[in-house]
Scaffold this motif. Structure first.
Motif, PDB file in Angstrom:
ATOM      1  N   ILE A   1     100.839 -26.854  36.473  1.00 19.07           N
ATOM      2  CA  ILE A   1     101.841 -25.597  36.299  1.00 19.07           C
ATOM      3  C   ILE A   1     103.007 -25.972  35.616  1.00 19.07           C
ATOM      4  N   ASN A   2     103.485 -27.317  35.658  1.00 12.49           N
ATOM      5  CA  ASN A   2     104.724 -27.778  34.793  1.00 12.49           C
ATOM      6  C   ASN A   2     104.499 -27.488  33.355  1.00 12.49           C
ATOM      7  N   VAL A   3     103.122 -27.983  33.024  1.00 17.05           N
ATOM      8  CA  VAL A   3     102.913 -27.657  31.607  1.00 17.05           C
ATOM      9  C   VAL A   3     103.009 -26.046  31.184  1.00 17.05           C
ATOM     10  N   ILE A   4     102.373 -25.419  32.023  1.00 18.04           N
ATOM     11  CA  ILE A   4     102.169 -23.963  31.924  1.00 18.04           C
ATOM     12  C   ILE A   4     103.613 -23.359  31.741  1.00 18.04           C
ATOM     13  N   LEU A   5     104.568 -23.811  32.427  1.00 17.53           N
ATOM     14  CA  LEU A   5     105.975 -23.588  32.618  1.00 17.53           C
ATOM     15  C   LEU A   5     106.639 -23.914  31.429  1.00 17.53           C
ATOM     16  N   THR A   6     106.507 -25.212  31.150  1.00 18.05           N
ATOM     17  CA  THR A   6     107.143 -25.716  29.765  1.00 18.05           C
ATOM     18  C   THR A   6     106.631 -24.989  28.430  1.00 18.05           C
ATOM     19  N   GLN A   7     105.275 -24.846  28.401  1.00 18.59           N
ATOM     20  CA  GLN A   7     104.866 -24.108  27.250  1.00 18.59           C
ATOM     21  C   GLN A   7     105.615 -22.798  27.271  1.00 18.59           C
ATOM     22  N   LYS A   8     105.520 -22.150  28.377  1.00 19.58           N
ATOM     23  CA  LYS A   8     106.196 -20.575  28.320  1.00 19.58           C
ATOM     24  C   LYS A   8     107.594 -20.790  27.814  1.00 19.58           C
ATOM     25  N   LYS A   9     108.118 -21.903  28.240  1.00 23.03           N
ATOM     26  CA  LYS A   9     109.627 -21.632  27.962  1.00 23.03           C
ATOM     27  C   LYS A   9     109.749 -22.124  26.384  1.00 23.03           C
ATOM     28  N   VAL A  10     108.831 -23.075  26.041  1.00 22.74           N
ATOM     29  CA  VAL A  10     109.037 -23.218  24.563  1.00 22.74           C
ATOM     30  C   VAL A  10     108.446 -22.167  23.684  1.00 22.74           C
ATOM     31  N   SER A  11     107.412 -21.504  24.078  1.00 24.59           N
ATOM     32  CA  SER A  11     107.209 -20.272  23.226  1.00 24.59           C
ATOM     33  C   SER A  11     108.098 -19.284  23.349  1.00 24.59           C
ATOM     34  N   LEU A  12     109.031 -19.150  24.556  1.00 29.77           N
ATOM     35  CA  LEU A  12     110.068 -18.267  24.274  1.00 29.77           C
ATOM     36  C   LEU A  12     111.099 -18.628  23.317  1.00 29.77           C
ATOM     37  N   MET A  13     111.460 -20.016  23.439  1.00 30.73           N
ATOM     38  CA  MET A  13     112.386 -20.427  22.475  1.00 30.73           C
ATOM     39  C   MET A  13     111.913 -20.332  21.228  1.00 30.73           C
ATOM     40  N   LYS A  14     110.776 -20.513  20.784  1.00 27.90           N
ATOM     41  CA  LYS A  14     110.146 -20.378  19.396  1.00 27.90           C
ATOM     42  C   LYS A  14     110.334 -18.983  19.021  1.00 27.90           C
TER      43      LYS A  14
END
Ligand code: ADP
Length: 478
Positions: A236-249
């Motif tokens: 879940i942590n990885v999914i949330l981080t990925q989501k944040k990273v993709s938003l930031m990108k």
């Protein structure tokens, strides 16, 4: 994956985990109950066997007494030769044996306490041990023989009890434990006799023994559930981080497009103007437009350079060109480059370079970029005329540079994340400062590469200060 899907998955996973845990708990409890039932049956069986042994012993004893009495009387009466009796066992002997058993029984009936008192403590200990071991029970235990007449234990843990002055036997608390025990059998209570006493046994380690029997299953299920939980939280942590990273990108791409749009538009405008016949004839105008094109081009180049820099740092394919640097000098140069922009905004910038030994070994270009990035931010994030101060000071084994502004500041939550790549504080419509969210991650990467440190302090609405530390010689830092 959208937020709702993640939430649904989290709920489903939590329910599944809870369900598995409850089922496991139920099975373990069942296991302990079964083990306890088994234990009870084995102990009760052993006690009955011991009871049988004790009663057999008492019978034998009684018979022996009878036969001694009889042989004494036969010697005196000279009825028969006793030697002949031993050599020639006959049907008479069998009958006598039967008779003696009956007599023994009658003797118990007449004097019930006699049988209880005739128990041999060592024999009792031995019987118990053998019977319990034969059932596979190898635990410590307390045992005692309770006399109904005395209302006390006449034997505890293999010894006769001594009765003290106040008429109570001292048995070191064994009696209390035995009274709580669920394991007891009445002794010498067969064939119409009244119950005269009981044999009781207590296992102090019974609970731990039962728990131990399910311990491997308990430990493995806790470990496996823990493992599943860990993987779940991690995923879940990885999914949330990925989501944040993709938003930031996405934000980064939007920012970059925006950053390039203005110079591109300006260049195209200037190029169009040069093509205008009115301008063509005016050399000074051409020169001006060419200058604008050059300026805007430079701006774009700087932006591209920034992105490339961070990409290179990311891949770790950068080498530091190490030279001796005087940080006071480097700060002074950066200060002069910045002063013009501060003055344009009617701000002030002052320096207090008090480091006596400001020499460090490092990459001049990168360290200079670090200082420029921090000073740029101090100006960018000061909506009012900037008020910036920059200081240097000696610290153990190195130099510390501090850049303080009285700008918009940041919240504690943002402060924790500003060194992350692409992270930009979301300020809504409050201000419109351009950037890629790469400057501070670059600062961090460069200070790390020099085995230095960077830390930020800030208060929302009051201002921020960034402190960078560089060791004199980072190759000596472990
Ligand atoms: P950028 O400035 O390009 O957005 P940085 O990595 O330099 O990226 O900064 C990250 C974020 O940290 C910025 O978006 C800004 O919100 C915040 N920040 C950095 N320096 C300051 C400062 N001096 N005062 C207030 N906020 C700052």
């Amino acid at each position: 994956m959208d937020k709702r899907t993640i939430q649904v998955i989290m709920i489903l996973m939590s329910v599944a985990l809870m369900g598995i845990s409850i089922i496991q708990f139920y099975w373990l409890k069942n296991g302990i109950d079964l083990e306890a039932q088994n234990f009870d049956t084995q102990v009760r069986y052993s006690l009955n066997r011991v009871k049988q042994n004790l009663e057999d012993d008492a019978n034998q004893l009684e018979k022996l007494n009878r036969s001694i009495e009889r042989s004494q009387s036969s010697i005196f009466n000279q009825e028969k030769d006793p030697l002949e009796k031993i050599i020639k066992p006959s049907l008479d002997d069998y009958r006598r044996d039967k008779l003696e058993t009956q007599v023994a029984n009658i003797a118990w009936l007449l004097n019930p306490e006699y049988a209880l008192n005739s128990i041999s403590p060592p024999d009792l200990s031995r019987y118990l041990r053998v019977e319990l071991l034969s059932q596979g029970i190898d635990l410590n235990y307390d045992f005692g023989v309770f006399s109904n007449k005395d209302e006390d234990y006449i034997i505890t843990n293999g010894k006769f009890n001594v009765v003290n002055v106040i008429g109570k036997s001292s048995n070191g608390g064994v009696a209390t434990r035995l009274s709580q025990s669920m394991y007891q059998v009445n002794l010498f209570d067969g064939e119409g006799r009244t119950t005269i006493g009981s044999l009781r046994i207590f296992f102090p380690q019974k609970t731990s023994f039962l728990i131990k029997s399910v311990l491997p299953a308990l430990i493995s299920s806790i470990l496996l559930t823990g493992l599943i939980l860990f993987c779940f939280v991690y995923t879940i942590n990885v999914i949330l981080t990925q989501k944040k990273v993709s938003l930031m990108k996405t934000d980064f791409i939007n920012n970059m497009t925006h950053e390039f749009k203005t110079p591109i538009a300006t260049i195209s405008l200037a190029a169009d103007s040069i093509g205008n016949p009115m301008v063509k004839s005016n050399e000074s105008l051409i020169e001006r437009y060419a200058d604008i094109i050059k300026q805007e081009n430079k701006r774009m180049l700087t932006q591209v350079e920034k992105v490339l820099q961070i990409a290179r740092l990311d891949k770790k394919d950068f080498t530091l060109k190490l030279v001796d640097i005087n940080l006071n000098d480097l700060v002074t140069i950066a200060l002069e480059n910045t002063r013009l922009r501060v003055n344009q905004r009617e701000g002030k910038i002052n320096a207090h370079l008090s480091a006596q030994n400001a020499k460090v070994i490092g990459d001049e270009n990168h360290i200079s970029n670090v200082l420029h990035n921090l000073l740029d931010n101090a100006i960018k994030y000061s909506p009012e005329p900037p008020d910036i101060s920059i200081t240097t000071k000696d610290v153990s084994n190195g130099v510390e540079i501090k850049i303080t502004d009285k700008g918009i500041g940041m919240s504690k939550e943002d402060l924790k994340r500003i060194f992350e790549k692409f992270y930009r504080v979301s300020t809504g419509n409050l201000h419109d400062v351009k950037g890629f969210g790469l400057g501070l991650s670059y600062v961090k990467a460069i200070t790390d590469a020099h085995k230095g440190r960077v830390k930020a302090q800030s208060e929302l609405g009051k201002g921020s200060s960034f402190t960078v530390y560089f060791p004199h010689d980072f190759s000596r830092v472990k």
